[in-house]
Scaffold this motif. Sequence first.
Motif, PDB file in Angstrom:
ATOM      1  N   GLY A 166       9.533 -69.178  -5.254  1.00  0.00           N
ATOM      2  CA  GLY A 166      10.480 -69.438  -4.177  1.00  0.00           C
ATOM      3  C   GLY A 166      11.875 -68.956  -4.524  1.00  0.00           C
ATOM      4  N   HIS A 167      12.076 -68.622  -5.800  1.00  0.00           N
ATOM      5  CA  HIS A 167      13.386 -68.177  -6.275  1.00  0.00           C
ATOM      6  C   HIS A 167      13.354 -66.757  -6.836  1.00  0.00           C
ATOM      7  N   PHE A 168      12.229 -66.389  -7.453  1.00  0.00           N
ATOM      8  CA  PHE A 168      12.131 -65.087  -8.105  1.00  0.00           C
ATOM      9  C   PHE A 168      10.756 -64.485  -7.836  1.00  0.00           C
ATOM     10  N   ALA A 169      10.706 -63.150  -7.800  1.00  0.00           N
ATOM     11  CA  ALA A 169       9.429 -62.475  -7.577  1.00  0.00           C
ATOM     12  C   ALA A 169       8.515 -62.570  -8.790  1.00  0.00           C
ATOM     13  N   GLY A 170       9.079 -62.865  -9.953  1.00  0.00           N
ATOM     14  CA  GLY A 170       8.290 -62.967 -11.166  1.00  0.00           C
ATOM     15  C   GLY A 170       9.184 -62.989 -12.383  1.00  0.00           C
ATOM     16  N   LYS A 171       8.580 -62.863 -13.555  1.00  0.00           N
ATOM     17  CA  LYS A 171       9.330 -62.949 -14.813  1.00  0.00           C
ATOM     18  C   LYS A 171      10.358 -61.829 -14.929  1.00  0.00           C
ATOM     19  N   GLN A 172       9.978 -60.617 -14.527  1.00  0.00           N
ATOM     20  CA  GLN A 172      10.916 -59.502 -14.619  1.00  0.00           C
ATOM     21  C   GLN A 172      12.131 -59.729 -13.731  1.00  0.00           C
ATOM     22  N   ALA A 173      11.926 -60.343 -12.571  1.00  0.00           N
ATOM     23  CA  ALA A 173      13.043 -60.625 -11.667  1.00  0.00           C
ATOM     24  C   ALA A 173      14.004 -61.636 -12.281  1.00  0.00           C
ATOM     25  N   ILE A 174      13.479 -62.577 -13.052  1.00  0.00           N
ATOM     26  CA  ILE A 174      14.343 -63.523 -13.761  1.00  0.00           C
ATOM     27  C   ILE A 174      15.176 -62.786 -14.797  1.00  0.00           C
ATOM     28  N   HIS A 175      14.528 -61.913 -15.549  1.00  0.00           N
ATOM     29  CA  HIS A 175      15.246 -61.109 -16.548  1.00  0.00           C
ATOM     30  C   HIS A 175      16.325 -60.261 -15.884  1.00  0.00           C
ATOM     31  N   ASP A 176      15.992 -59.664 -14.733  1.00  0.00           N
ATOM     32  CA  ASP A 176      16.952 -58.813 -14.027  1.00  0.00           C
ATOM     33  C   ASP A 176      18.141 -59.625 -13.526  1.00  0.00           C
ATOM     34  N   ALA A 177      17.877 -60.855 -13.085  1.00  0.00           N
ATOM     35  CA  ALA A 177      18.966 -61.714 -12.617  1.00  0.00           C
ATOM     36  C   ALA A 177      19.906 -62.066 -13.765  1.00  0.00           C
ATOM     37  N   LEU A 178      19.348 -62.311 -14.929  1.00  0.00           N
ATOM     38  CA  LEU A 178      20.169 -62.593 -16.107  1.00  0.00           C
ATOM     39  C   LEU A 178      20.979 -61.366 -16.500  1.00  0.00           C
ATOM     40  N   LEU A 179      20.375 -60.192 -16.407  1.00  0.00           N
ATOM     41  CA  LEU A 179      21.085 -58.959 -16.743  1.00  0.00           C
ATOM     42  C   LEU A 179      22.218 -58.705 -15.763  1.00  0.00           C
ATOM     43  N   THR A 180      22.007 -59.034 -14.486  1.00  0.00           N
ATOM     44  CA  THR A 180      23.060 -58.866 -13.487  1.00  0.00           C
ATOM     45  C   THR A 180      24.272 -59.707 -13.850  1.00  0.00           C
ATOM     46  N   GLU A 181      24.028 -60.929 -14.320  1.00  0.00           N
ATOM     47  CA  GLU A 181      25.130 -61.805 -14.732  1.00  0.00           C
ATOM     48  C   GLU A 181      25.786 -61.290 -16.005  1.00  0.00           C
ATOM     49  N   ALA A 182      25.000 -60.731 -16.905  1.00  0.00           N
ATOM     50  CA  ALA A 182      25.498 -60.426 -18.248  1.00  0.00           C
ATOM     51  C   ALA A 182      25.811 -58.957 -18.473  1.00  0.00           C
ATOM     52  N   GLY A 183      25.537 -58.097 -17.487  1.00  0.00           N
ATOM     53  CA  GLY A 183      25.750 -56.675 -17.660  1.00  0.00           C
ATOM     54  C   GLY A 183      27.214 -56.276 -17.527  1.00  0.00           C
ATOM     55  N   PRO A 184      27.485 -54.964 -17.453  1.00  0.00           N
ATOM     56  CA  PRO A 184      28.863 -54.496 -17.347  1.00  0.00           C
ATOM     57  C   PRO A 184      29.577 -55.043 -16.138  1.00  0.00           C
ATOM     58  N   ALA A 185      28.827 -55.444 -15.143  1.00  0.00           N
ATOM     59  CA  ALA A 185      29.363 -56.118 -13.963  1.00  0.00           C
ATOM     60  C   ALA A 185      29.891 -55.139 -12.927  1.00  0.00           C
ATOM     61  N   SER A 186      29.739 -55.543 -11.689  1.00  0.00           N
ATOM     62  CA  SER A 186      30.249 -54.787 -10.555  1.00  0.00           C
ATOM     63  C   SER A 186      31.482 -55.488 -10.023  1.00  0.00           C
TER      64      SER A 186
END
Length: 213
Positions: free
Chosen positions: A57-77
């Motif tokens: 209900g929140h994420f498409a799967g484990k990879q989507a969770i990882h991607d969400a964390l990367l969005t928070e922790a990446g170079p940022a937009s």
Amino acid sequence: MSETARGPGRPRKSEGAATRDLLLDAALDLFARQGFAATTVRQIAAVVGVRDSAIYGHFAGKQAIHDALLTEAGPASFEHLRVDVDALVEAGPRDGVPELAGRAVDAWSAPRARRFVDVLLRDGGGLAVLASAIEAARDRLQEPFARWQDDGRVRADVPPRQLVWELFAPLQVPRLLHLHAGATDEDLAAARRLVDDHVRFFLRVTLTDGSNR
């Protein structure tokens, strides 16, 4: 949605947001401790105390969770850093570049972002992941540099996308060295000093005489 309109068993929006944060934190701990590949959706759900199906209900799967964390922790937009591009351009590169770098370091200093660095280092390829994220951010972050070039404030012999790379790529060094899960106050201060030193150098080699306008 009103209390009466909310379907039976459907969580309030605030409850859904809280569950999403719990899932991110649980996944982050598991990724850091045992690696991404060894972590399962079932384990993440068990830590939070929900069924496996609740995750979807929140994420498409484990990879989507990882991607969400990367969005928070990446170079940022600009969206993630909440930067007003027009205001940044108006401020000029002498003030705008330190503001942009400072906001990025603020984001990287957050506890979840610092813990995610440990995930990148544990699974290997952390620098490659960060480099890829910087590359993806170059299109989003090049606008102020292009506009400063048009105004004659920044040297025009370097493409704006390359200027973004030259600003952000070296910032990953203090980040990986000091902005990790176990960072002390001394680590945080050391990271800030390295970032400030780099920003001063960057401005020294990129500004033109017109930057004072």
